[in-house]
Scaffold this motif. Sequence first.
Motif, PDB file in Angstrom:
ATOM      1  N   ILE A 182      -2.607  -0.819  -4.109  1.00  0.00           N
ATOM      2  CA  ILE A 182      -3.459   0.154  -3.431  1.00  0.00           C
ATOM      3  C   ILE A 182      -2.683   1.446  -3.186  1.00  0.00           C
ATOM      4  O   ILE A 182      -1.578   1.416  -2.661  1.00  0.00           O
ATOM      5  N   SER A 210      -5.184   0.602  -7.616  1.00  0.00           N
ATOM      6  CA  SER A 210      -6.492   1.118  -7.218  1.00  0.00           C
ATOM      7  C   SER A 210      -6.282   2.267  -6.241  1.00  0.00           C
ATOM      8  O   SER A 210      -5.575   2.117  -5.249  1.00  0.00           O
ATOM      9  N   ILE A 256       0.850  -1.189   0.000  1.00  0.00           N
ATOM     10  CA  ILE A 256       0.000   0.000   0.000  1.00  0.00           C
ATOM     11  C   ILE A 256       0.884   1.236   0.000  1.00  0.00           C
ATOM     12  O   ILE A 256       1.800   1.353   0.804  1.00  0.00           O
ATOM     13  N   VAL A 306     -10.092   0.059   2.824  1.00  0.00           N
ATOM     14  CA  VAL A 306      -8.910  -0.527   2.180  1.00  0.00           C
ATOM     15  C   VAL A 306      -9.120  -2.019   1.951  1.00  0.00           C
ATOM     16  O   VAL A 306      -8.816  -2.550   0.877  1.00  0.00           O
ATOM     17  N   ASP A 330      -9.720  -5.556  -5.894  1.00  0.00           N
ATOM     18  CA  ASP A 330      -8.512  -5.681  -6.711  1.00  0.00           C
ATOM     19  C   ASP A 330      -8.187  -7.146  -6.973  1.00  0.00           C
ATOM     20  O   ASP A 330      -7.814  -7.527  -8.088  1.00  0.00           O
TER      21      ASP A 330
END
Length: 204
Positions: free
Chosen positions: A59, A86, A13, A125, A132
């Motif tokens: 992410i 994403s 992330i 998230v 995803d």
Amino acid sequence: AIDIDSGARGVNILLVEDHPDQALVVERVLKRFQADWEITVATSGPACLDRLAIGTYPIVILDCSLPGMDGLDMLRRIVESHPASSVIVVTCHGDERLAVKAMKGGAADYLVKGEQYLMTLPTVVDKVVEQDRVKRALLDAQRRLRELTQISLDLSMASDLDRAAQILADGSRLLTRSGVGLVVLLDPASGLVERVATSKLTIY
């Protein structure tokens, strides 16, 4: 990166946040929710793009209120240059119209920084991570379908058994993403080996 086959929860992330103390709090909250998440912090828009250029981040949490940065323009650049990522857009209270524009611009979701922000962020998230995973699994299935279709077409045009065996060997290597493909064709009547083919060499 997300493992679409094993269902692993690990994911990289990228957090775009210019305040180190806030970034640390967000990182702790996310790690407490899911210890396998790896958090990388970028303190500016250019730093975000630099990170995306050298790493894989499924992410991205993008704070659109960073000084000297047009959040929607940054979102557009991420979506266009790194479509596999994403983006979760974070806005300040009162910027709901910006959030709507962000969703239309390709954001996966958005959050408003407020009292419930830190409580809501991990759930959002996690939802985007699952979306995803499904998206990547679908893309992988579509790729495999295209490859199977091409193999079937090549087989239908094979001139002889040797060529068919070679097509199958090449196809098995492609579908399994391995270094070698091996096919053994048996005579249905005798059960004896008719042809053996590898992805690089046919043996008679």
